[in-house]
Design an enzyme around this catalytic site. Structure first.
Site, PDB file in Angstrom:
ATOM      1  N   ARG A  37       0.822  -1.212   0.000  1.00  0.00           N
ATOM      2  CA  ARG A  37       0.000   0.000   0.000  1.00  0.00           C
ATOM      3  C   ARG A  37       0.857   1.264   0.000  1.00  0.00           C
ATOM      4  NH1 ARG A  37      -4.780  -1.899   4.160  1.00  0.00           N
ATOM      5  NH2 ARG A  37      -6.240  -2.522   2.541  1.00  0.00           N
ATOM      6  N   LYS A 199     -14.443 -15.164   8.858  1.00  0.00           N
ATOM      7  CA  LYS A 199     -15.802 -14.896   9.304  1.00  0.00           C
ATOM      8  C   LYS A 199     -16.767 -14.518   8.199  1.00  0.00           C
ATOM      9  CE  LYS A 199     -14.896 -13.579  14.000  1.00  0.00           C
ATOM     10  NZ  LYS A 199     -14.712 -12.436  14.861  1.00  0.00           N
ATOM     11  N   GLY A 355      -6.479  -7.903   2.112  1.00  0.00           N
ATOM     12  CA  GLY A 355      -5.079  -8.006   2.561  1.00  0.00           C
ATOM     13  C   GLY A 355      -4.558  -9.428   2.538  1.00  0.00           C
ATOM     14  N   GLY A 378     -12.455  -4.604   1.674  1.00  0.00           N
ATOM     15  CA  GLY A 378     -13.851  -4.194   1.813  1.00  0.00           C
ATOM     16  C   GLY A 378     -14.265  -3.240   0.707  1.00  0.00           C
TER      17      GLY A 378
HETATM   18  P1  AMP Z   1     -10.882 -12.472   7.212  1.00  0.00           P
HETATM   19  O1  AMP Z   1     -10.242 -11.319   7.906  1.00  0.00           O
HETATM   20  O2  AMP Z   1     -12.278 -12.744   7.656  1.00  0.00           O
HETATM   21  O3  AMP Z   1     -10.741 -12.384   5.692  1.00  0.00           O
HETATM   22  O4  AMP Z   1     -10.080 -13.745   7.670  1.00  0.00           O
HETATM   23  C1  AMP Z   1      -8.734 -13.983   7.379  1.00  0.00           C
HETATM   24  C2  AMP Z   1      -8.241 -15.040   8.327  1.00  0.00           C
HETATM   25  O5  AMP Z   1      -9.020 -16.203   8.181  1.00  0.00           O
HETATM   26  C3  AMP Z   1      -6.826 -15.497   8.117  1.00  0.00           C
HETATM   27  O6  AMP Z   1      -6.035 -14.986   9.153  1.00  0.00           O
HETATM   28  C4  AMP Z   1      -6.903 -17.020   8.180  1.00  0.00           C
HETATM   29  O7  AMP Z   1      -5.954 -17.598   9.042  1.00  0.00           O
HETATM   30  C5  AMP Z   1      -8.289 -17.267   8.734  1.00  0.00           C
HETATM   31  N1  AMP Z   1      -8.859 -18.567   8.333  1.00  0.00           N
HETATM   32  C6  AMP Z   1      -9.022 -19.037   7.099  1.00  0.00           C
HETATM   33  N2  AMP Z   1      -9.541 -20.271   7.119  1.00  0.00           N
HETATM   34  C7  AMP Z   1      -9.718 -20.606   8.428  1.00  0.00           C
HETATM   35  C8  AMP Z   1     -10.208 -21.755   9.094  1.00  0.00           C
HETATM   36  N3  AMP Z   1     -10.622 -22.832   8.421  1.00  0.00           N
HETATM   37  N4  AMP Z   1     -10.246 -21.735  10.443  1.00  0.00           N
HETATM   38  C9  AMP Z   1      -9.830 -20.645  11.117  1.00  0.00           C
HETATM   39  N5  AMP Z   1      -9.353 -19.515  10.541  1.00  0.00           N
HETATM   40  C10 AMP Z   1      -9.294 -19.503   9.206  1.00  0.00           C
END
Ligand code: AMP
Length: 398
Positions: A37, A199, A355, A378
């Site tokens: 960035r 999430k 990211g 986002g």
């Molecule tokens: P987000 O900020 O919602 O895009 O989430 C990104 C994060 O999701 C990363 O740090 C990953 O480690 C985590 N992640 C991806 N798959 C899984 C999973 N199956 N269980 C737990 N965390 C996860």
């Protein structure tokens, strides 16, 4: 784009107040871990200096919750920017107040001042007009180059545009908008979205709004388990958002009604704890053991995604397929990165946002092998949904 840009205004002898997106990951030692960035903002900064102006840069970093916190200081970013530009960068320990005023007054053409994290003040996210006025008082004109923050109506992105003119777009903001508009005004079809990450919470609206625009949807990462659970599968200790199950069910129904291709994992790499060195197995998603958790998509799922991606002409990707920060659970995410690079060669348009997905593409060394890596997660999703980005809409137009 009808928005005015820095190419449309006089910068000579002006102090340009520039909202940049320096929300970069830091290492535990508080150095810059990924400077994408910062690098992407350099053309705008260089243009201001070349035209004889001075640049006052402002940004947020992380979520300090409205209070000063050294862990979220932009000082390491000032040091890094100095190395990239090979010049001293002045740094002010607050973004408003007397010291900021004095440092701005002393700033000469050709110089750069970086202000401390905007979010050390709760008024930033509250879009407080008094705070916006204090910021506005620091510059002769306003440039927004923070694509990653353009979907937020904050004091430094929207409030300030009521007070300081001209208010124009920088090169990065223009590049992102032009690219995303061109690619998606008439997307090549099939048009596939691949969503992952921890999430659903942050992405559920996006998924709902994207459904009418796309032809296929792949859901991986932690969020897939809420969907699998909604379908009645046992998911052991995998990530689940109980309160989102009704929404997940609604999306599953919606996809069925629309006859949309929805791909959920069919197998997973499971582990007995969240640790790179945990015991691990590959199992079908119907066989996740009690006490185990899914941390990556499995090889059968990768094969299915491969087929979908190869059929598609436009692919947007946001969010990792697993806990890619741990090498033993990075395979699914890296495979998706490689796949996108592969189909870009044969003419597909591939857009990576967020990211983590951008970091995964960089980890695979493939950032220049996809059509576009967006600096905004986002923001790019909201733009692709067809929403107006408040930070863009607030700027002056022709
Ligand atoms: P987000 O900020 O919602 O895009 O989430 C990104 C994060 O999701 C990363 O740090 C990953 O480690 C985590 N992640 C991806 N798959 C899984 C999973 N199956 N269980 C737990 N965390 C996860």
């Amino acid at each position: 784009m009808t928005t005015l840009t820095i190419d449309d205004i006089v910068l000579r002898a002006k102090k340009a107040l520039v909202r940049v997106d320096f929300n970069v990951p830091l290492t535990p030692e508080l150095t810059v871990a990924d400077d994408t960035r910062i690098v992407e903002s350099l053309p705008t900064i260089r243009k201001i200096l070349k035209d004889g102006g001075a640049a006052i840069l402002m940004s947020h970093l992380g979520r300090p919750k409205g209070k000063p916190n050294p862990e979220y200081s932009l000082k390491p970013v000032a040091d890094h920017l100095g190395i990239l530009l090979n010049m001293p960068i002045k740094f002010c320990h607050d973004c408003i107040g007397r010291q900021a005023r004095e440092m701005v007054d002393a700033l000469k053409p050709g110089e750069i001042l970086l202000l401390e994290n905007l979010r050390f003040h709760p008024q930033e996210e509250a879009n407080d007009q008094g705070f916006a006025k204090e910021l506005a008082g620091l510059g002769d004109l306003y440039v927004n180059d923070a694509f990653g923050a353009a979907h937020r109506a904050h004091a430094s992105t929207v409030g300030i545009t009521r007070l300081l003119h001209p208010a124009v777009a920088g090169y990065l903001l223009r590049k992102e908008i032009e690219y995303l508009s061109r690619a998606l005004s008439n997307p090549g079809r099939p048009y596939l979205a691949i969503m992952g990450g921890a999430k659903i919470s942050g992405k559920i609206d996006v998924i709902e709004n994207l459904l009418p625009k796309i032809d296929g949807l792949v859901i991986g990462g932690g969020m897939a388990f809420t969907f699998l659970h909604a379908q009645g599968h046992e998911i052991g200790d995998s990530l689940v958002e109980q309160e989102k199950i009704p929404l997940a069910k609604k999306i599953l129904e919606d996809c069925k009604k629309r006859k949309m291709r929805l791909i959920l994992p069919v197998d997973a790499v499971i582990a007995d704890r969240l640790d790179n060195d945990a015991n691990r197995k590959i199992v079908p998603v119907t066989k996740i053991l009690t006490g185990w958790r899914g941390l990556d998509i499995g090889p059968e799922t990768v094969k299915i995604i491969n087929m979908e991606v190869r059929r598609a002409k436009t692919i947007i990707w946001n969010g990792p397929m697993g806990v890619f920060e741990m090498p033993n659970f990075a395979n699914g995410t890296l495979e998706v990165a490689r796949l996108l690079a592969d189909v870009t060669k044969t003419g597909a348009t591939t857009i990576v946002g967020g990211g983590d997905s951008a970091a995964a593409i960089a980890q695979a060394g493939l950032e220049s092998s996809v059509s576009h890596v967006s600096t905004g997660g986002g923001a790019s999703l909201e733009f692709l949904e067809g929403k107006t980005l408040p930070g863009l809409a607030a700027l002056d137009t022709r």
